[in-house]
Design a protein around this motif. Structure first.
Motif, PDB file in Angstrom:
ATOM      1  N   ILE A 312       0.837  -1.202   0.000  1.00  0.00           N
ATOM      2  CA  ILE A 312       0.000   0.000   0.000  1.00  0.00           C
ATOM      3  C   ILE A 312       0.872   1.252   0.000  1.00  0.00           C
ATOM      4  O   ILE A 312       0.613   2.209  -0.743  1.00  0.00           O
ATOM      5  N   GLY A 313       1.920   1.233   0.812  1.00  0.00           N
ATOM      6  CA  GLY A 313       2.821   2.390   0.867  1.00  0.00           C
ATOM      7  C   GLY A 313       3.488   2.669  -0.459  1.00  0.00           C
ATOM      8  O   GLY A 313       3.601   3.829  -0.880  1.00  0.00           O
ATOM      9  N   LEU A 314       3.944   1.618  -1.143  1.00  0.00           N
ATOM     10  CA  LEU A 314       4.575   1.802  -2.462  1.00  0.00           C
ATOM     11  C   LEU A 314       3.592   2.398  -3.464  1.00  0.00           C
ATOM     12  O   LEU A 314       3.953   3.265  -4.272  1.00  0.00           O
ATOM     13  N   HIS A 315       2.353   1.933  -3.413  1.00  0.00           N
ATOM     14  CA  HIS A 315       1.336   2.489  -4.311  1.00  0.00           C
ATOM     15  C   HIS A 315       1.125   3.985  -4.042  1.00  0.00           C
ATOM     16  O   HIS A 315       1.051   4.786  -4.987  1.00  0.00           O
ATOM     17  N   LEU A 316       1.064   4.351  -2.775  1.00  0.00           N
ATOM     18  CA  LEU A 316       0.860   5.756  -2.418  1.00  0.00           C
ATOM     19  C   LEU A 316       2.047   6.604  -2.854  1.00  0.00           C
ATOM     20  O   LEU A 316       1.881   7.682  -3.435  1.00  0.00           O
ATOM     21  N   ILE A 317       3.257   6.115  -2.571  1.00  0.00           N
ATOM     22  CA  ILE A 317       4.470   6.862  -2.929  1.00  0.00           C
ATOM     23  C   ILE A 317       4.583   6.998  -4.443  1.00  0.00           C
ATOM     24  O   ILE A 317       4.938   8.057  -4.973  1.00  0.00           O
ATOM     25  N   ASN A 318       4.270   5.909  -5.155  1.00  0.00           N
ATOM     26  CA  ASN A 318       4.397   5.929  -6.611  1.00  0.00           C
ATOM     27  C   ASN A 318       3.446   6.929  -7.248  1.00  0.00           C
ATOM     28  O   ASN A 318       3.755   7.532  -8.288  1.00  0.00           O
ATOM     29  N   LYS A 319       2.291   7.147  -6.611  1.00  0.00           N
ATOM     30  CA  LYS A 319       1.328   8.116  -7.142  1.00  0.00           C
ATOM     31  C   LYS A 319       1.793   9.556  -6.927  1.00  0.00           C
ATOM     32  O   LYS A 319       1.547  10.433  -7.752  1.00  0.00           O
ATOM     33  N   GLN A 320       2.469   9.794  -5.811  1.00  0.00           N
ATOM     34  CA  GLN A 320       2.799  11.165  -5.432  1.00  0.00           C
ATOM     35  C   GLN A 320       4.256  11.538  -5.702  1.00  0.00           C
ATOM     36  O   GLN A 320       4.547  12.649  -6.124  1.00  0.00           O
ATOM     37  N   ALA A 321       5.173  10.598  -5.407  1.00  0.00           N
ATOM     38  CA  ALA A 321       6.605  10.908  -5.547  1.00  0.00           C
ATOM     39  C   ALA A 321       7.358   9.618  -5.846  1.00  0.00           C
ATOM     40  O   ALA A 321       7.940   8.993  -4.958  1.00  0.00           O
ATOM     41  N   SER A 322       7.333   9.187  -7.119  1.00  0.00           N
ATOM     42  CA  SER A 322       7.892   7.883  -7.497  1.00  0.00           C
ATOM     43  C   SER A 322       9.395   7.800  -7.279  1.00  0.00           C
ATOM     44  O   SER A 322       9.946   6.695  -7.177  1.00  0.00           O
TER      45      SER A 322
END
Length: 570
Positions: A312-322
């Motif tokens: 879940i964290g990777l998905h969130l980070i990838n959306k905002q700051a990959s």
């Protein structure tokens, strides 16, 4: 009941008569000056016999099929009564007998009556039946409170809002939990928890607030308390439902025009705050379960927790700051090793092993995410060597083996990626680092096992020889040489390499090198006879045959000169 009581009284009198007889015997022996006889275990035997009927009765009652029938009939009865009340309620509403406020009042009164009757029955030796009645009362109360907001007509008349409705539903859940814990009734507790999670979803997952996140957090804290005080576990279902609720809320939030997240300057901070709180709660729950020796659920909790939070964290980070994906993986790795060290302090060895492996996996994933080309292979090699060397220094066999088998990762990358998809300079660095790593890790294995390691540990030596052989071919055909020149050079270099392997095997008394050298030389001979003689020009055929023949004679001379040494280890 009367006959049973008389039988128990008779057995008690028999025990007491035996005790009096034993005491008289001991007094007679003391008066006569004879040795005092050892106390007979009459009482224990009599007591055991007296208790056997009770135990048998209990076992019979527990194994009696009527137990399941009791539950089926009890639950069926509760469902039918509730359905009957619903139809009567609908009939009364259709007739205009009851207004909206009256309907809610009736629902609450009936639910409280059910709960009160269930409590009375539970205290009068009808525990299971009373628990079913209590569950029915809690169900009616849940539905009644739920209707006050989620039925539009009720909401308008009563002026109910979502926050108050959520709090009331939470209070019902907590009340059911307290009743279940007071009665020592897991069935009631599990039912209340299930209703609590269902209420969270049925209340509607809205992105306009964080009510559902707080609600689920409270439910999880209750799960934690129940596990600590009673040892009743619903950890995995609670964990799965928690993360489903969180993911659902996030998806709804990012797609809502009135999203609560859109009003924040740092929405990721809030999201990760709740995510890490859930993570911490389930880590604590896994520790509680480990202390109660519930190993299976404890390990499953730990793995699911780390995998889900990382994903879940990777998905969130990838959306905002990959660009920070690799950094996030390293943070999760640091968090995992921190949790692992805490578990080690409390001597939860299995949890420590799980978090240690999770740390390695996270670091291994972070490397290709953050770096590219030969740096990835080099860092993976360093990881494996570091683990094996650390195991050597602290004399930990498991750590040495983890490092040894972890080396498979850079080997696979070298064969299936570095050979074909990176430029020449990076390819040389990557393959070179892998080959040097093989030498080092084989040396570590030899030092740890004092050069008595089994033949299974020679696999990396064979893989290294194969890697070098393929590398020679790759570099020759990647050069600007003509095909015939390349084929001749390949045969010569492979033949020379095979002789080197044989010579090294003889000098170091390592038969794996001898066998690999012999097999490679056989491949060279077959290549010359099958391919080179049919496709090369005459001059190249001559050169191939003569040079390889000379090398073959050199190899034969090495064998003849060292035949005694070779016999000792071949």
């Amino acid at each position: 009941m009367v006959a049973g009581d008389l039988e128990a009284i008779k057995k008690t009198l028999a025990v007491q008569a035996n005790q009096i007889k034993r005491i008289n015997n001991r007094l007679d022996a003391l008066e006569a000056g004879d040795p005092v006889p050892e106390p007979e275990k009459v009482e224990a035997k009599a007591t055991q016999k007296a208790s056997q009927p009770a135990k048998q009765t209990k076992e019979i009652s527990e194994s009696n099929p009527s137990k399941n029938l009791f539950r089926i009939f009890g639950i069926t009865g509760i469902v039918l009564i509730i359905l009957g009340m619903v139809y009567f309620y609908k009939y009364a509403v259709d007739r205009g007998w009851v207004g909206i406020t009256g309907r809610i009042a009736i629902g609450i009164i009936i639910s409280l009556i059910f709960i009160a009757v269930g409590l009375i029955l539970s205290r009068r030796q009808y525990e299971k039946f009373g628990q079913i009645i209590i569950i029915g009362g809690l169900g009616i109360l849940y539905f009644t409170i739920f209707a006050t907001y989620h039925f539009a007509t009720y909401r308008d008349v009563l002026g109910m809002n979502l926050t108050l409705n959520t709090i009331l539903l939470l209070c019902v859940m907590l009340g059911g939990m307290l009743i279940g814990m007071r009665l020592n009734a897991p069935f009631v507790v599990y039912g209340s928890l299930l209703a609590g999670f269902l209420s969270a979803f049925l209340s509607g997952v809205s992105g306009e607030s964080i009510n559902i996140l707080i609600y689920v957090l409270v439910v999880d804290i209750v799960v934690l308390i129940v596990a600590k005080l009673k040892g009743w576990y619903v950890g995995i279902p609670a964990q799965v439902l928690t993360y489903i609720a969180f993911a659902t809320w996030y998806v709804v939030s990012i797609n809502s025009s009135k999203s609560y997240l859109r009003s924040l300057d740092s929405p990721l901070f809030l999201v990760f705050f709740f995510l890490l709180i859930y993570y911490a709660l389930f880590v604590i729950l896994s520790f509680i379960q480990a202390s109660k020796h519930v190993e299976g659920e404890c390990l499953a909790l730990s793995i699911i927790n780390s995998v889900v939070v990382t994903g879940i964290g990777l998905h969130l980070i990838n959306k905002q700051a990959s660009d920070f994906n690799g950094m996030y993986l390293m943070i999760m790795a640091a968090l995992s090793i921190f949790v692992g060290f805490i578990s080690q302090r409390y001597k939860f060895k299995n949890i420590f092993s799980i978090y240690f492996l999770l740390t390695l996996v996270l670091v291994a994933l972070a490397i290709p995410v953050q770096f590219d080309k030969s740096i990835v292979t080099i860092l993976w090699v360093v990881m494996a060597l570091g683990l094996a060397f650390a195991g050597l220094k602290i004399n930990d066999k498991r750590l040495v083996l983890v490092g040894y088998f972890w080396y498979i990762i850079p080997l696979l990358r070298a064969f299936f990626y570095d050979f074909w998809f990176i430029d020449d300079a990076n390819r040389w660095i990557a393959i070179g680092s892998v080959l040097i790593g093989i030498i080092v890790i084989q040396k570590i294995i030899g030092m740890f096992y004092k050069n008595k390691a089994g033949s299974a540990f020679n696999i990396y030596t064979i893989v290294g020889i194969l890697l070098t052989t393929v590398w020679i071919a790759r570099e020759i055909f990647d050069s600007s040489l003509k095909n015939q020149h390349a084929q001749l050079l390949l045969s010569l270099l492979w033949a020379l390499f095979s002789i080197i392997l044989i010579a090294y095997g003889v000098i170091k008394r390592k038969k794996v090198f001898n066998w690999c050298g012999v097999i490679l030389f056989g491949i060279v001979i077959l290549k010359i006879l099958i391919f080179d003689l049919s496709s090369l020009e005459n001059i190249y055929r001559v050169l191939a045959l003569i040079i390889v023949g000379v090398l073959s004679l050199v190899g034969s001379f090495v064998f003849v000169k060292n035949r005694e040494k070779i016999k000792e280890f071949m």
